[in-house]
Design an enzyme around this catalytic site. Structure first.
Site, PDB file in Angstrom:
ATOM      1  N   HIS A  54      -1.559   2.335   7.431  1.00 31.66           N
ATOM      2  CA  HIS A  54      -3.389   3.142   7.281  1.00 31.66           C
ATOM      3  C   HIS A  54      -3.179   2.662   5.759  1.00 31.66           C
ATOM      4  O   HIS A  54      -2.273   2.452   4.374  1.00 31.66           O
ATOM      5  CB  HIS A  54      -2.573   4.495   7.445  1.00 31.66           C
ATOM      6  N   CYS A  55      -5.018   3.401   4.962  1.00 34.43           N
ATOM      7  CA  CYS A  55      -5.179   3.083   3.750  1.00 34.43           C
ATOM      8  C   CYS A  55      -5.276   4.358   3.154  1.00 34.43           C
ATOM      9  O   CYS A  55      -5.133   5.415   4.409  1.00 34.43           O
ATOM     10  CB  CYS A  55      -6.681   2.090   3.282  1.00 34.43           C
ATOM     11  N   TRP A  56      -6.351   4.530   2.942  1.00 32.74           N
ATOM     12  CA  TRP A  56      -7.350   6.091   1.880  1.00 32.74           C
ATOM     13  C   TRP A  56      -7.360   6.618   3.154  1.00 32.74           C
ATOM     14  O   TRP A  56      -7.736   7.501   3.599  1.00 32.74           O
ATOM     15  CB  TRP A  56      -8.110   5.337   0.570  1.00 32.74           C
ATOM     16  N   TYR A  61      -5.105   8.468   5.076  1.00 29.38           N
ATOM     17  CA  TYR A  61      -4.940   8.987   4.514  1.00 29.38           C
ATOM     18  C   TYR A  61      -5.541  10.647   4.568  1.00 29.38           C
ATOM     19  O   TYR A  61      -4.909  11.890   4.374  1.00 29.38           O
ATOM     20  CB  TYR A  61      -3.645   8.685   3.557  1.00 29.38           C
TER      21      TYR A  61
END
Length: 352
Positions: A91-93, A120
């Site tokens: 995952h990223c932001w 996130y």
């Protein structure tokens, strides 16, 4: 084919969690157990962000590609070392270009990748929602040195549901609370850890939590949890003052004198100049019994004041010299009656 799943499923899927946000973002807060696997360094992320604001998305994407290009082979090598089974969660932001780019690369290299929908940011929404879920709480009270932490551990060993906030915060909740412990997490990371534990509790059984102030060192207890704590009955354990001093000597006896003195000096305004000087001198002389005795009066007054402000039923039991395991068993035997009584008893009572 890649999987894109929501938070609840993502947390239970197989595979190491790779967080491709920058190291700074990861430090501020991350999914517990995740591995930092940044696409950009902190400086590179700032550079791309500035480019986006000043020159637009297309130019920023080109800059990002120029930065990441030379790193591609290294990312694959690192991922293989971290996840030999070639199965990862990622995952990223917010589930955008960073996670999609890394997913493409790892899938090309033969990895099975599960993506977190919404990234996130979505996980943090899940944290807030999870923390707001009500539970039946049993608040374990007791003055400093009564051994509450050890009793919580014994309760957990005997199958009870326990949320050890001090353990998650790496702090014992006093001026001396950080001594001998690792650095504290950020409040955001503290919340993340609490949410994962909270989500696993059975709402039909009580959750044991130690009575705490709103802050444990630098970590702030989430409001959603703290408000529930303030409204729950307190199960207060009692021990003699000499026994409490003995327990505190065991906890802090190996701490360097200069650290104990520094922590004592932080209390000078609350202890008063004379009492502080007497405690510091006792530490210099290796007389921890006297030093602890001098400081306990302040903590006892603070504890009593905080407890009385709650306005909830308070049930007390003297555990004398009982071991943590025996104390836990006794509390478990009493808990059901206390929790039932607390629903109809408007004032504090004492049980022995």
């Amino acid at each position: 084919m890649r999987q894109v799943v929501d938070v609840a499923e993502f947390l239970h899927c197989p595979g190491l969690i790779l967080d491709v946000r920058s190291p700074g973002e990861f430090f501020q807060g991350h999914i517990p157990g995740a591995q930092s696997f940044p696409l950009f360094s902190n400086d590179e992320r700032a550079e791309v962000g500035t480019c986006y604001k000043r020159q637009g998305q297309e130019t920023a994407i080109e800059l990002g590609l120029a930065i990441v290009g030379p790193k591609l082979a290294g990312f694959v090598t690192q991922a293989k070392a971290l996840a030999p089974d070639r199965r990862v969660r990622l995952h990223c932001w917010r589930g955008g270009m960073r996670s999609n780019s890394m997913t493409w690369l790892l899938e090309t290299a033969g990895f099975q990748v599960t993506l977190l929908r919404g990234g996130y940011k979505n996980f943090r929404h899940w944290v807030r929602s999870t923390l707001a879920t009500p539970k039946t709480l049993a608040i374990l009270g007791g003055m400093t040195g009564t051994g509450k932490t050890e009793i919580l551990a014994a309760l957990a060993e005997q199958g009870e549901q326990v949320l050890d906030l001090e353990d998650l915060a790496n702090h014992r909740g006093s001026s001396y609370g950080s001594l001998g412990l690792p650095a504290q997490p950020t409040t955001e990371q503290f919340e993340n850890h609490i949410a994962l534990v909270w989500s696993q509790f059975n709402h039909q059984r009580p959750v044991w939590i130690e009575a705490e102030s709103r802050r444990i060192g630098l970590c702030r207890i989430p409001d959603e949890i703290f408000q529930q704590m303030l409204q729950a009955p307190v199960l207060q354990i009692l021990r003699s003052r000499p026994k409490r001093i003995e327990i505190l000597r065991q906890v802090y006896g190996s701490v360097k004198p200069e650290q104990l003195i520094e922590a004592t000096e932080r209390l000078r305004k609350k202890l008063g100049g004379l009492r502080t000087q007497q405690a510091v001198e006792a530490i210099h002389q290796g007389d921890l019994t006297t030093a602890i005795d001098l400081v306990l009066d302040y903590y006892d007054k603070t504890y009593t004041h905080d407890l009385q402000r709650r306005g909830v039923p308070i049930h007390s039991i003297d555990i004398a010299d009982a071991s943590p395991a025996t104390s836990a068993t006794l509390l478990m035997e009493k808990t059901q009656d206390w929790l039932i009584t607390s629903q109809t008893t408007p004032i504090a009572t004492t049980a022995t």
